[in-house]
Design a protein around this motif. Structure first.
Motif, PDB file in Angstrom:
ATOM      1  N   VAL A   1       0.845  -1.191   0.000  1.00 56.98           N
ATOM      2  CA  VAL A   1       0.000   0.000   0.000  1.00 56.98           C
ATOM      3  C   VAL A   1       0.875   1.234   0.000  1.00 56.98           C
ATOM      4  CG1 VAL A   1      -1.720   1.289   1.305  1.00 56.98           C
ATOM      5  CG2 VAL A   1      -1.879  -1.200   1.154  1.00 56.98           C
ATOM      6  N   LYS A   2       0.630   2.146  -0.930  1.00 54.68           N
ATOM      7  CA  LYS A   2       1.464   3.336  -1.067  1.00 54.68           C
ATOM      8  C   LYS A   2       0.658   4.615  -0.846  1.00 54.68           C
ATOM      9  CE  LYS A   2       4.294   1.093  -4.628  1.00 54.68           C
ATOM     10  NZ  LYS A   2       4.738   1.173  -6.051  1.00 54.68           N
ATOM     11  N   ALA A   3       1.361   5.649  -0.385  1.00 48.98           N
ATOM     12  CA  ALA A   3       0.797   6.998  -0.324  1.00 48.98           C
ATOM     13  C   ALA A   3       1.292   7.737  -1.561  1.00 48.98           C
ATOM     14  CB  ALA A   3       1.251   7.711   0.944  1.00 48.98           C
ATOM     15  N   LEU A   4       0.390   8.050  -2.470  1.00 51.39           N
ATOM     16  CA  LEU A   4       0.750   8.693  -3.735  1.00 51.39           C
ATOM     17  C   LEU A   4       0.524  10.192  -3.615  1.00 51.39           C
ATOM     18  CD1 LEU A   4      -1.060   6.077  -6.006  1.00 51.39           C
ATOM     19  CD2 LEU A   4       1.327   6.062  -5.248  1.00 51.39           C
ATOM     20  N   LYS A   5       1.588  10.923  -3.316  1.00 52.06           N
ATOM     21  CA  LYS A   5       1.479  12.346  -3.031  1.00 52.06           C
ATOM     22  C   LYS A   5       1.576  13.171  -4.313  1.00 52.06           C
ATOM     23  CE  LYS A   5       3.560  11.775   1.542  1.00 52.06           C
ATOM     24  NZ  LYS A   5       4.654  12.188   2.463  1.00 52.06           N
ATOM     25  N   GLN A   6       0.714  14.176  -4.395  1.00 51.52           N
ATOM     26  CA  GLN A   6       0.766  15.068  -5.546  1.00 51.52           C
ATOM     27  C   GLN A   6       0.158  16.424  -5.193  1.00 51.52           C
ATOM     28  OE1 GLN A   6      -2.243  14.443  -8.750  1.00 51.52           O
ATOM     29  NE2 GLN A   6      -2.767  12.566  -7.647  1.00 51.52           N
ATOM     30  N   THR A   7       0.586  17.435  -5.909  1.00 42.51           N
ATOM     31  CA  THR A   7      -0.025  18.760  -5.788  1.00 42.51           C
ATOM     32  C   THR A   7      -0.707  19.087  -7.101  1.00 42.51           C
ATOM     33  OG1 THR A   7       2.002  19.886  -6.501  1.00 42.51           O
ATOM     34  CG2 THR A   7       1.701  19.570  -4.130  1.00 42.51           C
ATOM     35  N   GLN A 173      -9.874   6.222  -0.644  1.00 44.94           N
ATOM     36  CA  GLN A 173      -8.729   5.974  -1.517  1.00 44.94           C
ATOM     37  C   GLN A 173      -8.080   7.261  -2.016  1.00 44.94           C
ATOM     38  OE1 GLN A 173      -9.193   2.754  -4.450  1.00 44.94           O
ATOM     39  NE2 GLN A 173     -11.134   2.250  -3.484  1.00 44.94           N
ATOM     40  N   TRP A 174      -8.639   8.392  -1.626  1.00 46.38           N
ATOM     41  CA  TRP A 174      -8.007   9.669  -1.957  1.00 46.38           C
ATOM     42  C   TRP A 174      -8.390  10.720  -0.920  1.00 46.38           C
ATOM     43  CZ3 TRP A 174     -11.603  13.529  -3.242  1.00 46.38           C
ATOM     44  CH2 TRP A 174     -12.866  13.093  -3.673  1.00 46.38           C
ATOM     45  N   VAL A 175      -7.439  11.618  -0.660  1.00 47.59           N
ATOM     46  CA  VAL A 175      -7.636  12.691   0.316  1.00 47.59           C
ATOM     47  C   VAL A 175      -7.202  14.003  -0.324  1.00 47.59           C
ATOM     48  CG1 VAL A 175      -6.990  13.618   2.575  1.00 47.59           C
ATOM     49  CG2 VAL A 175      -7.184  11.134   2.262  1.00 47.59           C
ATOM     50  N   VAL A 176      -8.105  14.973  -0.340  1.00 48.44           N
ATOM     51  CA  VAL A 176      -7.796  16.300  -0.869  1.00 48.44           C
ATOM     52  C   VAL A 176      -7.717  17.301   0.278  1.00 48.44           C
ATOM     53  CG1 VAL A 176      -8.679  18.251  -2.217  1.00 48.44           C
ATOM     54  CG2 VAL A 176      -8.819  15.933  -3.148  1.00 48.44           C
ATOM     55  N   GLN A 177      -6.630  18.058   0.321  1.00 50.35           N
ATOM     56  CA  GLN A 177      -6.512  19.156   1.277  1.00 50.35           C
ATOM     57  C   GLN A 177      -6.700  20.455   0.494  1.00 50.35           C
ATOM     58  OE1 GLN A 177      -3.925  18.926   4.624  1.00 50.35           O
ATOM     59  NE2 GLN A 177      -3.251  16.848   4.130  1.00 50.35           N
ATOM     60  N   ARG A 193      -5.898   9.985   8.072  1.00 47.21           N
ATOM     61  CA  ARG A 193      -7.267   9.497   8.261  1.00 47.21           C
ATOM     62  C   ARG A 193      -7.545   8.319   7.328  1.00 47.21           C
ATOM     63  NH1 ARG A 193      -7.108   9.792  12.374  1.00 47.21           N
ATOM     64  NH2 ARG A 193      -5.083  10.788  12.194  1.00 47.21           N
ATOM     65  N   ALA A 194      -6.884   8.294   6.172  1.00 41.11           N
ATOM     66  CA  ALA A 194      -7.086   7.211   5.208  1.00 41.11           C
ATOM     67  C   ALA A 194      -5.864   6.312   5.103  1.00 41.11           C
ATOM     68  CB  ALA A 194      -7.423   7.782   3.828  1.00 41.11           C
ATOM     69  N   TYR A 195      -4.670   6.916   5.103  1.00 37.99           N
ATOM     70  CA  TYR A 195      -3.437   6.139   4.982  1.00 37.99           C
ATOM     71  C   TYR A 195      -3.003   5.705   6.376  1.00 37.99           C
ATOM     72  CZ  TYR A 195       1.210   4.788   3.384  1.00 37.99           C
ATOM     73  OH  TYR A 195       2.353   4.077   3.085  1.00 37.99           O
ATOM     74  N   ARG A 196      -3.540   4.542   6.815  1.00 33.50           N
ATOM     75  CA  ARG A 196      -3.334   4.073   8.173  1.00 33.50           C
ATOM     76  C   ARG A 196      -3.479   2.553   8.210  1.00 33.50           C
ATOM     77  NH1 ARG A 196      -5.825   7.145  11.450  1.00 33.50           N
ATOM     78  NH2 ARG A 196      -6.227   5.665  13.132  1.00 33.50           N
ATOM     79  N   THR A 197      -3.225   1.974   9.358  1.00 36.62           N
ATOM     80  CA  THR A 197      -3.361   0.531   9.523  1.00 36.62           C
ATOM     81  C   THR A 197      -4.768   0.087   9.133  1.00 36.62           C
ATOM     82  OG1 THR A 197      -1.766   0.556  11.338  1.00 36.62           O
ATOM     83  CG2 THR A 197      -3.194  -1.375  11.157  1.00 36.62           C
ATOM     84  N   GLY A 198      -4.841  -0.948   8.313  1.00 37.48           N
ATOM     85  CA  GLY A 198      -6.130  -1.435   7.848  1.00 37.48           C
ATOM     86  C   GLY A 198      -6.448  -1.024   6.425  1.00 37.48           C
ATOM     87  N   LYS A 200      -6.227  -1.067   2.552  1.00 37.97           N
ATOM     88  CA  LYS A 200      -5.910  -2.143   1.625  1.00 37.97           C
ATOM     89  C   LYS A 200      -5.603  -1.642   0.217  1.00 37.97           C
ATOM     90  CE  LYS A 200      -8.784  -5.446   4.166  1.00 37.97           C
ATOM     91  NZ  LYS A 200      -9.928  -6.399   4.078  1.00 37.97           N
ATOM     92  N   ASN A 201      -5.708  -0.328   0.016  1.00 38.94           N
ATOM     93  CA  ASN A 201      -5.469   0.235  -1.317  1.00 38.94           C
ATOM     94  C   ASN A 201      -4.452   1.370  -1.241  1.00 38.94           C
ATOM     95  OD1 ASN A 201      -7.773  -1.161  -2.876  1.00 38.94           O
ATOM     96  ND2 ASN A 201      -8.868  -0.193  -1.183  1.00 38.94           N
ATOM     97  N   ASP A 202      -3.821   1.656  -2.360  1.00 41.26           N
ATOM     98  CA  ASP A 202      -2.994   2.857  -2.432  1.00 41.26           C
ATOM     99  C   ASP A 202      -3.895   4.077  -2.210  1.00 41.26           C
ATOM    100  OD1 ASP A 202      -0.860   1.258  -3.029  1.00 41.26           O
ATOM    101  OD2 ASP A 202      -0.873   1.683  -5.182  1.00 41.26           O
TER     102      ASP A 202
END
Length: 259
Positions: A1-7, A173-177, A193-198, A200-202
């Motif tokens: 599972v990856k955190a795909l960071k982008q601006t 599966q996605w978080v917008v700030q 809040r989304a990228y945490r233990t449990g 199952k998706n990037d």
């Protein structure tokens, strides 16, 4: 599972450009009045209208006189409002577009302003999205209920900073700030809040950044705070906090932040 960071860079629209031009005129007028020992009430009210809400007309000059002493703060607040709010921001259209492109995937959108949360939720619903809203007005019990419903039913959660901590939303599966947070801690908490233990998706971590010097400075400030946070919390190799060890550690932090 990856955190795909982008601006995502967002250009200012015509309404915002006009608002910035008007802001400069009001600032110049207020500064001239201050230099002359006077108060430009209309200019100050245009810069900080929220400060006059509920204030009797007879007291407006006194309020304006006090506010006119801190025009630097007034400029910051007004620019933040133009860039991110007032119902005119180009970020609204950009946010809806991001949501449309991710239909079928649960997401979270964070904004620190109640007015922005309201505007965003309305626009997303009009675009056919299922929306759950959480703000500081919700009681702990109500907030917990909404989180359960969101995790079970999916859609898009539009939330103020009230949901930045203590919420498990691994279905997203996605978080917008929407805005640039003031601290690295708050920025990271929202992502978590989304990228945490449990999970199952990037997870896509998307930051909206207005194409303007005001927000570019905010991004630079956030990056420096990430570096400082990591340097303070992580021991430096070999106990050397100067020279080569400090340089290498700072470089590694900058590369890993990838803001």
């Amino acid at each position: 599972v990856k955190a795909l960071k982008q601006t995502v860079s967002v250009d200012l629209n015509d309404d915002q450009q006009k608002a910035i031009t008007d802001l400069r005129k009001h600032l110049a007028s207020a500064r001239m009045a201050r230099m002359a020992g006077k108060v430009d009430v209309p200019a100050v009210k245009a810069l900080m209208p929220e400060q006059f809400e509920g204030v009797p007309e007879a007291q407006h000059e006194a309020v304006a006189k006090e506010l006119q002493r801190n025009l630097g703060l007034a400029k910051e607040a007004a620019m933040d409002r133009i860039i991110n709010d007032e119902g005119k921001s180009g970020k609204y259209e950009a946010t809806v577009k991001l949501a449309d492109e991710r239909r079928g995937k649960d997401g979270i959108i964070f904004s620190r302003r109640l007015a922005t949360v309201t505007e965003l939720s309305g626009r997303l619903q009009s675009a056919g999205h299922k929306v759950t809203v959480i703000t500081g007005k919700d009681s702990p019990k109500e907030k917990a209920r909404k989180v359960r419903e969101y995790r079970q039913g999916g859609g898009i959660l539009v939330a103020s900073d009230a949901a930045a901590v203590g919420m498990n939303a691994q279905n997203a599966q996605w978080v917008v700030q929407y805005e640039t947070p003031d601290t690295a801690l708050l920025h990271a908490q929202k992502q978590a809040r989304a990228y945490r233990t449990g999970q199952k998706n990037d997870v896509e971590m998307i930051d909206l950044v207005a194409n303007h010097e005001f927000e570019h400075k905010a991004r630079d400030r956030l990056k420096r705070k990430y570096e400082l946070r990591d340097l303070v919390m992580s021991p430096l190799e070999g106990g050397d906090d100067t020279g080569l060890a400090f340089y290498l550690k700072r470089r590694d932090v900058a590369q890993s932040a990838s803001l």
